[in-house]
Design a protein around this motif. Structure first.
Motif, PDB file in Angstrom:
ATOM      1  N   UNK A 161       0.710  -1.233   0.035  1.00 13.32           N
ATOM      2  CA  UNK A 161       0.102  -0.076   0.151  1.00 13.32           C
ATOM      3  C   UNK A 161       0.899   1.232   0.400  1.00 13.32           C
ATOM      4  N   UNK A 162       0.738   2.718  -0.705  1.00 11.57           N
ATOM      5  CA  UNK A 162       1.120   4.312  -0.707  1.00 11.57           C
ATOM      6  C   UNK A 162      -0.240   4.703  -0.772  1.00 11.57           C
ATOM      7  N   UNK A 163       0.455   5.893  -0.157  1.00 14.27           N
ATOM      8  CA  UNK A 163       0.024   6.737  -0.152  1.00 14.27           C
ATOM      9  C   UNK A 163      -0.930   7.520  -2.207  1.00 14.27           C
ATOM     10  N   UNK A 164      -0.585   7.429  -2.398  1.00 10.60           N
ATOM     11  CA  UNK A 164      -1.134   7.812  -4.321  1.00 10.60           C
ATOM     12  C   UNK A 164      -1.997   6.811  -4.617  1.00 10.60           C
ATOM     13  N   UNK A 165      -3.465   7.486  -4.984  1.00 13.09           N
ATOM     14  CA  UNK A 165      -4.455   6.628  -5.676  1.00 13.09           C
ATOM     15  C   UNK A 165      -4.488   6.426  -6.712  1.00 13.09           C
ATOM     16  N   UNK A 201      -0.567 -15.889  -9.018  1.00 16.45           N
ATOM     17  CA  UNK A 201      -1.882 -16.493  -9.184  1.00 16.45           C
ATOM     18  C   UNK A 201      -3.489 -15.496  -9.895  1.00 16.45           C
ATOM     19  N   UNK A 202      -3.437 -15.024  -8.875  1.00 13.74           N
ATOM     20  CA  UNK A 202      -4.372 -13.385  -8.871  1.00 13.74           C
ATOM     21  C   UNK A 202      -3.566 -12.559  -8.463  1.00 13.74           C
ATOM     22  N   UNK A 203      -4.349 -11.734  -8.861  1.00 18.64           N
ATOM     23  CA  UNK A 203      -3.789  -9.586  -8.888  1.00 18.64           C
ATOM     24  C   UNK A 203      -5.400  -9.151  -8.848  1.00 18.64           C
ATOM     25  N   UNK A 204      -4.913  -7.619  -7.875  1.00 16.83           N
ATOM     26  CA  UNK A 204      -5.827  -6.665  -7.923  1.00 16.83           C
ATOM     27  C   UNK A 204      -4.796  -5.690  -7.437  1.00 16.83           C
ATOM     28  N   UNK A 205      -5.849  -4.794  -7.443  1.00  8.67           N
ATOM     29  CA  UNK A 205      -5.925  -3.264  -6.580  1.00  8.67           C
ATOM     30  C   UNK A 205      -7.491  -2.515  -5.639  1.00  8.67           C
ATOM     31  N   UNK A 206      -6.664  -2.706  -4.926  1.00  6.11           N
ATOM     32  CA  UNK A 206      -7.944  -1.774  -3.908  1.00  6.11           C
ATOM     33  C   UNK A 206      -7.832  -0.105  -3.415  1.00  6.11           C
ATOM     34  N   UNK A 207      -8.780   0.720  -3.851  1.00  6.64           N
ATOM     35  CA  UNK A 207      -8.835   1.919  -3.294  1.00  6.64           C
ATOM     36  C   UNK A 207      -8.997   2.331  -1.640  1.00  6.64           C
ATOM     37  N   UNK A 208      -7.960   3.227  -1.006  1.00  7.00           N
ATOM     38  CA  UNK A 208      -8.226   2.797   0.119  1.00  7.00           C
ATOM     39  C   UNK A 208      -8.445   4.536   0.260  1.00  7.00           C
ATOM     40  N   UNK A 209      -8.987   4.983   1.456  1.00  6.25           N
ATOM     41  CA  UNK A 209      -9.353   6.299   1.972  1.00  6.25           C
ATOM     42  C   UNK A 209      -8.034   7.496   1.230  1.00  6.25           C
TER      43      UNK A 209
END
Length: 138
Positions: A80-84, A120-128
């Motif tokens: 995780x990082x702070x760049x949306x 096997x799987x990958x993805x992204x999720x947005x955080x606040x």
């Protein structure tokens, strides 16, 4: 009597320091050894290294590594990082991934392609405040 391994997770917050990805990889190896998942080390370390490098190169603040057990002896590596902004290759439009292969002579741009090829799987999720990119291996 069979035993069941409970789910586990580890989170390591890292400063924006060029030594941080190395510290994270050492931590990853120790966690996998402690959970008898050393056979995942080569793939998990590649996934973590590419995601950590991406966070270090493309953001200015702290970032972090999260390791989490997934079913059937697998591992989810998240950074995780702070760049949306979700990078091309992890973003999707109408379910179609926006992957543009780098030119043959390009010096950069292969990291997320490696993640997608090895996971096997990958993805992204947005955080606040930012995002998390993740990849799973078994």
């Amino acid at each position: 009597m069979p035993t069941v391994t409970p789910p586990w997770s580890y989170t390591l917050q890292l400063p924006h320091d060029p030594r941080a990805p190395g510290v994270a990889r050492v931590t990853l190896r120790a966690v996998l050894a402690a959970h008898s998942l050393a056979e995942l080390t080569p793939t998990a370390e590649l996934l973590a290294a590419e995601l950590l490098a991406n966070a270090h190169l493309h953001t200015t603040g702290d970032y972090g590594l999260r390791l989490r057990s997934v079913d059937a002896g697998g591992l989810r590596v998240g950074v995780w990082d702070n760049d949306p902004r979700v990078p091309p290759g992890f973003a999707a439009t109408d379910g179609v991934s926006l992957v543009v292969p780098p030119d043959d002579d390009a010096e950069h741009g292969r990291g997320l392609h490696l993640v997608r090829a090895c996971a096997e799987r990958w993805g992204a999720a947005e955080l606040r405040a930012g995002k998390v990119l993740w990849a799973e291996c078994r």
